[in-house]
Motif scaffolding. Sequence first.
Motif, short mmCIF file in Angstrom:
data_model
loop_
_atom_site.label_atom_id
_atom_site.label_comp_id
_atom_site.label_asym_id
_atom_site.label_seq_id
_atom_site.Cartn_x
_atom_site.Cartn_y
_atom_site.Cartn_z
N GLY A 27 0.87 -1.09 0.02
CA GLY A 27 0.04 0.00 0.03
C GLY A 27 0.68 1.30 0.09
O GLY A 27 0.23 2.46 0.15
N CYS A 28 2.07 1.18 -0.22
CA CYS A 28 3.07 2.29 -0.20
C CYS A 28 3.41 2.87 -1.52
O CYS A 28 4.31 3.64 -1.74
CB CYS A 28 4.35 2.14 0.51
N GLN A 129 -6.56 -1.60 10.19
CA GLN A 129 -6.61 -0.25 10.38
C GLN A 129 -6.69 0.49 9.00
O GLN A 129 -7.26 1.52 8.97
CB GLN A 129 -5.35 -0.10 11.04
N LYS A 130 -6.16 0.05 8.08
CA LYS A 130 -6.27 0.55 6.60
C LYS A 130 -7.62 0.53 6.00
O LYS A 130 -8.04 1.19 5.38
CB LYS A 130 -5.19 -0.13 5.55
N HIS A 131 -8.31 -0.75 6.09
CA HIS A 131 -9.55 -1.04 5.53
C HIS A 131 -10.59 -1.13 6.32
O HIS A 131 -11.57 -1.70 5.94
CB HIS A 131 -9.26 -2.14 4.68
N ASP A 388 -4.77 -6.68 0.08
CA ASP A 388 -4.48 -5.27 0.31
C ASP A 388 -3.81 -4.42 -1.11
O ASP A 388 -4.34 -3.60 -1.51
CB ASP A 388 -3.17 -5.19 1.32
N THR A 392 -5.67 -1.99 -3.35
CA THR A 392 -5.17 -0.47 -3.88
C THR A 392 -4.94 -0.39 -5.01
O THR A 392 -5.37 0.98 -5.49
CB THR A 392 -3.62 -0.71 -3.20
#
Length: 513
Positions: A27-28, A129-131, A388, A392
């Motif tokens: 995800g970066c 935390q991200k999704h 993930d 993205t």
Amino acid sequence: MTKPMNRRQLLTRLSLLGLSPSLALQGCMKNQKIDLRGATGTSLGLGAGAAGQKPRFLFVFGAMGGASINDSFLAVRQSESDFANELNTFPDQWVKSIEGTHLRAVDLSMNDIGPLPFPVRSNQSLFVQKHFRDIMVSTMEHSTVSHPLGQKRILTGNDAWNGRTLQEIVALQYGQGMALPNVNMSSLGFAEPGSDRSLPKDAVAELVSNPNFFTLGLHGHKGVPGVPEGKLVDIARRFRRDLDQQSDFYKTFKGSDKIQEWLRLRQDKQKKIEALNLIDQLNLFEETSDLPFSDFGLNPNVNGDAIRELFPDLGADPLQTQAALAYMLVSQGISSAVTMGLGMNVTINGNDLDNPLLTNTPTGFDYSHNAHRGTQALLWNRSLDIIDRLITLLKRTEFGNEGESLWDRSLILIATEFGRDKSRPKDAEEFSSGHHQNNGITVISPMVNGGQVLGGVDPNTLLTYGFDPATGKANPNRQMTEKEIFAGILQALGVDTSEANLPDMKAMRKGLV
């Protein structure tokens, strides 16, 4: 290279890419929009499904072998249970809570996976935390502990709609006019078709056993050195058709449904797929001296660099390759339902041969029979990593010109066949587990009631319990069935389920509508 490569050598190169999957959640990548165009040159999302509906997309991720919800989103801390040392509970510091939601995550490190000398580093909290706003966990009671039967039942709702699978229904609803509405890269029960013989043939899954080679089979003659020009091939095909019709075999069996379907595929569908140039559009591999596609008249997809940046082990890692192909099938307007996931074979990270990492255990999650905690930690982390990356890409791809991303119209189901035993030997840090009907299901999508746990778990038994289908209120005296979960997923995707008389699962839909 001292001489041109032939087609067989090109295929051999593709098969020798090695094994080098990555485990770390990414995800970066640069936060760039990907302006992809469909294979027909039109903007994404302009195709229409049944009754002119704009398409929605289903991704099924097969968590092969029994992924335990107690080892992920519904983990229980030892301090919360009266029988912590006899149940599959975790040290408190390993279980992370996510603010604003009842979802949980397990972060742990282990040096071995039972007898397998490979380390495990699980960081589920990064994904949650991200999704978390798009994650919905629903408890469920499976109807079997058989691998292939459980896999098929989770996809058919235990034959809830004439035996049709979720993927077949979505392909029928949203995939009309698409070249390959339903593509399945999984195996065993996850790859089985439904049992409704009245289903249109195009809604049945196209099975893909090896995504590395799949694109090279999407044209009858392009990529073959020395082949005559297309006009001559068309003449030969027409001549072949005329000869077929004069044969005794055809005259005898021309009334067979199978013969007519074969002719339809050979004459109509093949022509459609070749016209879309999918052999190039879906090819994400880079032109190199080892893979000289241009020598064969092939031109890999122009957006390959952006996709390979997020899937750096494309070709070498079977799961990354599946996910990248799944993305391309949907983003190019080729498919509305794609199935992928863990297989039964061992895979190894070969980036560092002195310190290789295991990325898929023997038999997937079912290696929990040998080492429950390490297997569950490794494969949940592995599965969430791939999902993930896929999310993205979907978020960075515009859908049509209406301010939506492809993710806004997508749903990912993490499908598994059953749960695992809830108990463990007293205070054991690693242990074996058998199959258990009690578990839960995970759906990730902007279209579901995200950030929610529907139902709950008893900390003194680790058994999950159900919820009210209308309000979502937890009910310790109720269990959710495969049929109910099946209905809720379809309804979240906008499918009218009244024809099948399925229950209304309002609690599973965005905004409880």
